[in-house]
Structure formats: structure tokens, C-alpha cells
Write a protein that holds these residues in place. Structure first.
Motif, PDB file in Angstrom:
ATOM      1  N   VAL A  45     -53.437  87.679  38.219  1.00  0.00           N
ATOM      2  CA  VAL A  45     -53.367  86.223  38.175  1.00  0.00           C
ATOM      3  C   VAL A  45     -53.934  85.749  36.842  1.00  0.00           C
ATOM      4  O   VAL A  45     -55.028  86.170  36.443  1.00  0.00           O
ATOM      5  CB  VAL A  45     -54.167  85.589  39.332  1.00  0.00           C
ATOM      6  N   VAL A  46     -53.190  84.905  36.148  1.00  0.00           N
ATOM      7  CA  VAL A  46     -53.652  84.327  34.883  1.00  0.00           C
ATOM      8  C   VAL A  46     -53.919  82.849  35.117  1.00  0.00           C
ATOM      9  O   VAL A  46     -53.032  82.114  35.563  1.00  0.00           O
ATOM     10  CB  VAL A  46     -52.610  84.502  33.764  1.00  0.00           C
ATOM     11  N   VAL A  47     -55.141  82.407  34.831  1.00  0.00           N
ATOM     12  CA  VAL A  47     -55.548  81.033  35.089  1.00  0.00           C
ATOM     13  C   VAL A  47     -55.800  80.328  33.762  1.00  0.00           C
ATOM     14  O   VAL A  47     -56.571  80.819  32.930  1.00  0.00           O
ATOM     15  CB  VAL A  47     -56.819  80.983  35.957  1.00  0.00           C
ATOM     16  N   PHE A  48     -55.153  79.193  33.571  1.00  0.00           N
ATOM     17  CA  PHE A  48     -55.339  78.377  32.366  1.00  0.00           C
ATOM     18  C   PHE A  48     -56.201  77.178  32.751  1.00  0.00           C
ATOM     19  O   PHE A  48     -55.768  76.309  33.511  1.00  0.00           O
ATOM     20  CB  PHE A  48     -53.989  77.935  31.812  1.00  0.00           C
ATOM     21  N   THR A  81     -52.193  77.491  18.207  1.00  0.00           N
ATOM     22  CA  THR A  81     -51.578  78.797  17.998  1.00  0.00           C
ATOM     23  C   THR A  81     -50.099  78.792  18.372  1.00  0.00           C
ATOM     24  O   THR A  81     -49.381  79.720  18.011  1.00  0.00           O
ATOM     25  CB  THR A  81     -52.291  79.882  18.826  1.00  0.00           C
ATOM     26  N   LEU A  82     -49.639  77.762  19.079  1.00  0.00           N
ATOM     27  CA  LEU A  82     -48.229  77.648  19.431  1.00  0.00           C
ATOM     28  C   LEU A  82     -47.501  76.798  18.398  1.00  0.00           C
ATOM     29  O   LEU A  82     -48.118  75.963  17.724  1.00  0.00           O
ATOM     30  CB  LEU A  82     -48.070  77.006  20.816  1.00  0.00           C
ATOM     31  N   SER A 138     -51.577  64.965  28.891  1.00  0.00           N
ATOM     32  CA  SER A 138     -51.562  66.084  29.840  1.00  0.00           C
ATOM     33  C   SER A 138     -51.419  67.408  29.086  1.00  0.00           C
ATOM     34  O   SER A 138     -50.712  67.487  28.079  1.00  0.00           O
ATOM     35  CB  SER A 138     -50.402  65.923  30.821  1.00  0.00           C
ATOM     36  N   ASP A 139     -52.096  68.437  29.586  1.00  0.00           N
ATOM     37  CA  ASP A 139     -51.959  69.763  28.963  1.00  0.00           C
ATOM     38  C   ASP A 139     -51.168  70.722  29.858  1.00  0.00           C
ATOM     39  O   ASP A 139     -51.187  71.929  29.643  1.00  0.00           O
ATOM     40  CB  ASP A 139     -53.329  70.356  28.625  1.00  0.00           C
ATOM     41  N   LEU A 140     -50.462  70.177  30.850  1.00  0.00           N
ATOM     42  CA  LEU A 140     -49.705  71.033  31.759  1.00  0.00           C
ATOM     43  C   LEU A 140     -48.601  71.795  31.030  1.00  0.00           C
ATOM     44  O   LEU A 140     -48.442  73.007  31.215  1.00  0.00           O
ATOM     45  CB  LEU A 140     -49.108  70.206  32.899  1.00  0.00           C
ATOM     46  N   ASN A 170     -46.364  76.759  28.606  1.00  0.00           N
ATOM     47  CA  ASN A 170     -45.846  77.415  27.402  1.00  0.00           C
ATOM     48  C   ASN A 170     -46.714  78.611  27.004  1.00  0.00           C
ATOM     49  O   ASN A 170     -46.201  79.645  26.558  1.00  0.00           O
ATOM     50  CB  ASN A 170     -45.755  76.411  26.255  1.00  0.00           C
ATOM     51  N   LEU A 171     -48.023  78.464  27.154  1.00  0.00           N
ATOM     52  CA  LEU A 171     -48.914  79.592  26.889  1.00  0.00           C
ATOM     53  C   LEU A 171     -48.616  80.747  27.849  1.00  0.00           C
ATOM     54  O   LEU A 171     -48.637  81.917  27.454  1.00  0.00           O
ATOM     55  CB  LEU A 171     -50.377  79.159  27.025  1.00  0.00           C
ATOM     56  N   GLY A 172     -48.310  80.392  29.093  1.00  0.00           N
ATOM     57  CA  GLY A 172     -47.957  81.412  30.068  1.00  0.00           C
ATOM     58  C   GLY A 172     -46.699  82.164  29.677  1.00  0.00           C
ATOM     59  O   GLY A 172     -46.631  83.392  29.790  1.00  0.00           O
ATOM     60  N   LEU A 173     -45.696  81.431  29.197  1.00  0.00           N
ATOM     61  CA  LEU A 173     -44.461  82.076  28.739  1.00  0.00           C
ATOM     62  C   LEU A 173     -44.734  82.989  27.542  1.00  0.00           C
ATOM     63  O   LEU A 173     -44.228  84.117  27.472  1.00  0.00           O
ATOM     64  CB  LEU A 173     -43.431  81.015  28.355  1.00  0.00           C
ATOM     65  N   ALA A 174     -45.536  82.498  26.598  1.00  0.00           N
ATOM     66  CA  ALA A 174     -45.841  83.294  25.404  1.00  0.00           C
ATOM     67  C   ALA A 174     -46.613  84.553  25.772  1.00  0.00           C
ATOM     68  O   ALA A 174     -46.340  85.646  25.250  1.00  0.00           O
ATOM     69  CB  ALA A 174     -46.633  82.447  24.407  1.00  0.00           C
TER      70      ALA A 174
END
Length: 263
Positions: A61-64, A97-98, A116-118, A123-127
Motif C-alpha cells: 500500500v502506498v499512502v500519499f 519533481t513532476l 487541492s492536491d488530489l 499523478n505521483l502514484g502513476l509515476a
């Protein structure tokens, strides 16, 4: 609205024709889910369910984290539950960084920017998925309950044939304020799949989530039309009051109008 005009002529309460309902291939070999991506701004206890899901199906699980959430508290809970968790504090230096998307700059330049940073987290998850060679990833919001965690591995294999596979919502309807109001006015209003519970093949898309409401719908359109998406499995959305914040409808209006129109 003129008396002779039916609201249904202006508002489409369903986009079901864009969805294919699929039965999960129980009893057949399945492709495994590689990771679960969770954006959160809530206190750490909101992550308990998704960490338990990840532990049960042996999936990281990756949590942002931002807002009331922190990577430190998420890691502490993961240790208590025995779950494999990578938690990341999302802040402005990380956002830099994106790439800067022309879409987001256009919105902000014209007064439609969002704080919002959703979309950033997704996008960070996709990267991260692409950089980690993770193919099948589930984006799951922290207010979603998965009824049968093992279904996720079975559903993951369906993205070999679809742009995305969303879990069917058996809980509270997840719509915009306007759509909730339309339903309360006795209009026929359904809900579509969304980024709150959606599996994608990160290696097969070049799309991204723009910083606007309905960013997940624009993500689905980003690889071109026609879209081919499926709905399979089940989840439940936690109950919320869509009318609690008068500003919510204003924040949603442009993205709601654009996405509904395009769909």
C-alpha cells in the motif's frame, strides 16, 4: 428554465452506455494486483481498512499524505498491523519533481486554479508505478470499504482489456453537488466509476490527472476516445453530506460541466 423544457434534455443522469459490466473470473488463474495507491488528508485511523486489505491480499500500500495525515503516523500504524506500506509526505518540493502541465497553468491563469492536491497525488502514484514496473495498480480513497479483498486480484486482470476497471459502488452515491441535487429533485441520477476505486495499467497509459474536479474522468479521456472501461467487483462509499459546504458546488462547477459534457 422554460416551462416546456424537460431537465432530462439538459442533464444526462447516466453514462452507463460507456461501461461494460464484467463478472469476476473466479476459479481461473488471475493476474495479481501490484499495489494500492491511497491519497489522504485525514487522520491516520482512516487508513486502517486499506492497510488491512493490503495485508490480507499480500499487496503493498502506498499512502500519499498531507493535511491531517503524516507519513510517520502511517508507518506507525503499518507496523502495528503488519502491513507493507510506503508512506510519503506530499509537499511543494515534491510536486516540483513532476512536469508542469499546460492544462493546470491554463486553469490557474484564468481564475480556475485549485488548491487541492488530489490530482498531484494520483499523478505521483502513476509515476511511481511506472518507475517501479508495477502494471496493475488500484487507486483507492480512504473513505472506501472493499467488501471482499480477494476480488481485487481477479479484477486486476481485466485491465489487460480495458483502459480502467472500477469497482461497483454498493454504498452511498458518489456524485457532485449538482447531481445529488438532481437526484433529490426526483431526477434519475446514477454514478459512474471513478478514481476512488479504480484499477489501471500504469504501463499502458500516458494520461494524467489535471488539477480540476472530475480529474479521474479526464484521465480516462486522456488516451483518446472512444474509452473502453469496465465495472467489476464491489465496494462501498462512506456516507457524507454533499451539501455541508456551500463552496463545494462552486469548486466543482467547471470540472462538472466539462466532464459531463464530454462524456
Amino acid at each position: 428554465m422554460p416551462a416546456h423544457l424537460d431537465a432530462a434534455e439538459l442533464h444526462h443522469g447516466s453514462h452507463r452506455r460507456l461501461l461494460r459490466d464484467e463478472k469476476l473470473p473466479w476459479g481461473k488463474p488471475f493476474a495479481r494486483l501490484d499495489a494500492i495507491m491511497v491519497p489522504t488528508v485525514r487522520p491516520v485511523d482512516s487508513l486502517r481498512h486499506v492497510m488491512q486489505v493490503g495485508r490480507l491480499i499480500d499487496c503493498p500500500v502506498v499512502v500519499f499524505c498531507s493535511g491531517s495525515a503524516s507519513a510517520a503516523s502511517a508507518h506507525q500504524m503499518a507496523e502495528e498491523l503488519g502491513a507493507a506500506v510506503l508512506a510519503i509526505d506530499v509537499h511543494r518540493p515534491l510536486a516540483s519533481t513532476l512536469p508542469r502541465f499546460a492544462t493546470d497553468q491554463l486553469l490557474r491563469a484564468n481564475g480556475f486554479g485549485s488548491d487541492s492536491d488530489l490530482s498531484l497525488k494520483r499523478n505521483l502514484g502513476l509515476a511511481l508505478a511506472r518507475g517501479s514496473s508495477w502494471r496493475r495498480v488500484l487507486f483507492l480513497d480512504d473513505d472506501i470499504a472493499v467488501e471482499d479483498p480477494m476480488q481485487l486480484h481477479h479484477a486486476a486482470g481485466l485491465v489487460d482489456h480495458y483502459r480502467a476497471v472500477g469497482l461497483e459502488n454498493h454504498g452511498f452515491e458518489d456524485n457532485s453537488v449538482v447531481c445529488h441535487a438532481y437526484r433529490q429533485a426526483h431526477g434519475k441520477q446514477e454514478s459512474f466509476i471513478g478514481g476512488g476505486a479504480m484499477i489501471v495499467d500504469a504501463s499502458q497509459t500516458t494520461s494524467f490527472n489535471p488539477n480540476i474536479y472530475n480529474e479521474d474522468w479526464f484521465f480516462l479521456l486522456g488516451d483518446g476516445t472512444p474509452i473502453l472501461v469496465a465495472r467489476a467487483g464491489a465496494m462501498s462509499q462512506r456516507i457524507f453530506d454533499p451539501f455541508a459546504d456551500p463552496e463545494r458546488a462552486r469548486r466543482e462547477e467547471l470540472g462538472d460541466t466539462l466532464a459531463e459534457g464530454l462524456f
